[in-house]
Scaffold this motif. Structure first.
Motif, PDB file in Angstrom:
ATOM      1  N   GLU A  57      47.933 107.092 155.298  1.00 50.78           N
ATOM      2  CA  GLU A  57      48.464 107.304 153.951  1.00 50.78           C
ATOM      3  C   GLU A  57      49.462 108.451 153.894  1.00 50.78           C
ATOM      4  N   GLY A  58      49.666 109.169 154.996  1.00 56.24           N
ATOM      5  CA  GLY A  58      50.646 110.244 155.026  1.00 56.24           C
ATOM      6  C   GLY A  58      50.164 111.559 154.466  1.00 56.24           C
ATOM      7  N   TYR A  59      48.831 111.682 154.254  1.00 55.26           N
ATOM      8  CA  TYR A  59      48.305 112.931 153.701  1.00 55.26           C
ATOM      9  C   TYR A  59      48.167 114.002 154.782  1.00 55.26           C
ATOM     10  N   VAL A  60      47.930 113.589 156.020  1.00 54.79           N
ATOM     11  CA  VAL A  60      47.898 114.529 157.135  1.00 54.79           C
ATOM     12  C   VAL A  60      48.728 113.953 158.276  1.00 54.79           C
ATOM     13  N   GLU A  61      49.163 114.831 159.159  1.00 56.15           N
ATOM     14  CA  GLU A  61      49.875 114.422 160.363  1.00 56.15           C
ATOM     15  C   GLU A  61      49.231 115.105 161.560  1.00 56.15           C
ATOM     16  N   GLN A  62      49.303 114.435 162.697  1.00 53.14           N
ATOM     17  CA  GLN A  62      48.767 115.010 163.924  1.00 53.14           C
ATOM     18  C   GLN A  62      49.933 115.471 164.789  1.00 53.14           C
ATOM     19  N   VAL A  63      49.951 116.748 165.128  1.00 53.95           N
ATOM     20  CA  VAL A  63      51.052 117.319 165.899  1.00 53.95           C
ATOM     21  C   VAL A  63      50.766 117.192 167.391  1.00 53.95           C
ATOM     22  N   SER A  64      51.699 117.654 168.203  1.00 54.44           N
ATOM     23  CA  SER A  64      51.661 117.397 169.645  1.00 54.44           C
ATOM     24  C   SER A  64      50.395 117.892 170.341  1.00 54.44           C
ATOM     25  N   ALA A  88      54.059 107.625 141.602  1.00 57.38           N
ATOM     26  CA  ALA A  88      54.423 106.233 141.334  1.00 57.38           C
ATOM     27  C   ALA A  88      54.819 105.518 142.619  1.00 57.38           C
ATOM     28  N   ALA A  89      55.609 106.197 143.450  1.00 64.53           N
ATOM     29  CA  ALA A  89      56.035 105.600 144.721  1.00 64.53           C
ATOM     30  C   ALA A  89      54.848 105.401 145.653  1.00 64.53           C
ATOM     31  N   LYS A  90      53.943 106.379 145.664  1.00 63.46           N
ATOM     32  CA  LYS A  90      52.768 106.292 146.533  1.00 63.46           C
ATOM     33  C   LYS A  90      51.870 105.136 146.104  1.00 63.46           C
ATOM     34  N   LEU A  91      51.681 104.980 144.810  1.00 67.66           N
ATOM     35  CA  LEU A  91      50.862 103.889 144.318  1.00 67.66           C
ATOM     36  C   LEU A  91      51.491 102.533 144.636  1.00 67.66           C
ATOM     37  N   ARG A  92      52.807 102.428 144.469  1.00 66.56           N
ATOM     38  CA  ARG A  92      53.489 101.164 144.797  1.00 66.56           C
ATOM     39  C   ARG A  92      53.289 100.808 146.262  1.00 66.56           C
ATOM     40  N   ASP A  93      53.455 101.804 147.129  1.00 59.08           N
ATOM     41  CA  ASP A  93      53.308 101.568 148.561  1.00 59.08           C
ATOM     42  C   ASP A  93      51.870 101.183 148.913  1.00 59.08           C
ATOM     43  N   THR A  94      50.912 101.906 148.341  1.00 57.89           N
ATOM     44  CA  THR A  94      49.505 101.632 148.629  1.00 57.89           C
ATOM     45  C   THR A  94      49.103 100.253 148.119  1.00 57.89           C
ATOM     46  N   LEU A  95      49.546  99.906 146.909  1.00 61.53           N
ATOM     47  CA  LEU A  95      49.196  98.607 146.343  1.00 61.53           C
ATOM     48  C   LEU A  95      49.856  97.464 147.100  1.00 61.53           C
ATOM     49  N   THR A  96      51.083  97.676 147.559  1.00 59.06           N
ATOM     50  CA  THR A  96      51.778  96.637 148.325  1.00 59.06           C
ATOM     51  C   THR A  96      51.028  96.356 149.621  1.00 59.06           C
ATOM     52  N   ARG A  97      50.610  97.420 150.307  1.00 63.65           N
ATOM     53  CA  ARG A  97      49.863  97.227 151.546  1.00 63.65           C
ATOM     54  C   ARG A  97      48.499  96.598 151.277  1.00 63.65           C
TER      55      ARG A  97
END
Length: 252
Positions: A57-64, A88-97
């Motif tokens: 979901e892009g809330y965290v990232e894993q670094v090297s 709004a963009a996050k909800l659209r993306d989540t709902l689309t997936r």
């Protein structure tokens, strides 16, 4: 609007996810899964699945070096000026997936100022949205989403709603007796999706699960044409399992 004193379907994974995000946010240079486990007290297997969802979901990232840092989605949702557009963009993306995952049109519905409102829809050529042949505000007694919202109101709240939106027979399957309807709502397990088998519209089946985000009354729903009715229960279970990212984006 009168609410039940306790949430109808608490998403424990969202509560745990918020604890993980708090642990990650405290350390700007990155934090290991071992440290996150110590901070949150979560078992390794549960933590691993949560981190996988949060990365997706892009809330965290894993670094090297394998440590976890705050992701772009969390940064955008946390900034005041762009928060509304980012949400709004996050909800659209989540709902689309989610639509693509369950193979059905999906919806977010809210109970706002005494009315049922569909606030987000994700549909497509292969996943058509249900045709609103009767105003959703007047058909809460028949639709899966409407019934799911009514389960989150107390008895007086339901009576108030039905005093303004009289029960009408929409199909031969529609419940038109208030006592029977309330009994059905009261007996609905909080963790089981609410179903609508052609109660709102002939040719359409639906399912809905509560969205527990603070005190707001909401639900996540899907619809399928009757020829795909054999997939309804499995799609509803998938919707229930995958609701956490939607609740999380509404909670942060």
């Amino acid at each position: 609007m009168a609410l039940k004193p306790e949430p109808t379907a608490p998403f424990h994974s969202v509560q745990y996810a918020l604890r993980v995000l708090e642990s990650v946010s405290k350390c700007g240079t990155g934090v290991t899964d071992t440290q996150i486990g110590r901070d949150t007290g979560l078992p390794a297997a549960h933590l691993s699945s949560l981190l996988l969802m949060l990365r997706r979901e892009g809330y965290v990232e894993q670094v090297s070096d394998g440590a976890y840092v705050t992701g772009d989605s969390l940064v955008l949702l946390g900034s005041g000026a762009t928060r509304e557009a980012a949400l709004a963009a996050k909800l659209r993306d989540t709902l689309t997936r989610l639509r693509d995952s369950v193979g059905a049109a999906v919806y977010i519905s809210r109970y706002i100022d005494g009315e049922v409102r569909v606030t987000q829809v994700a549909d497509g050529p292969l996943t058509p949205a249900v045709q609103e042949w009767v105003d959703f505000r007047s058909s809460a007694h028949a639709s899966a989403a409407g019934k799911c919202l009514l389960t989150q109101l107390d008895h007086n709240g339901r009576r108030d709603h039905l005093s303004r939106h009289k029960i009408a027979r929409l199909t031969s399957r529609t419940i038109t007796n208030e006592r029977v309807l309330f009994s059905r709502l009261d007996s609905q397990p909080a963790t089981v999706p609410m179903l609508d088998i052609q109660e709102y519209a002939v040719g359409t089946v639906c399912a809905a699960v509560p969205l527990t985000a603070g005190s707001a009354v909401g639900c996540l729903a899907l619809s399928l044409p009757i020829e795909h009715a054999h997939r309804l229960r499995s799609a509803a279970e998938a919707l229930n399992r995958q609701a956490a990212p939607v609740v999380l984006s509404l909670t942060i």
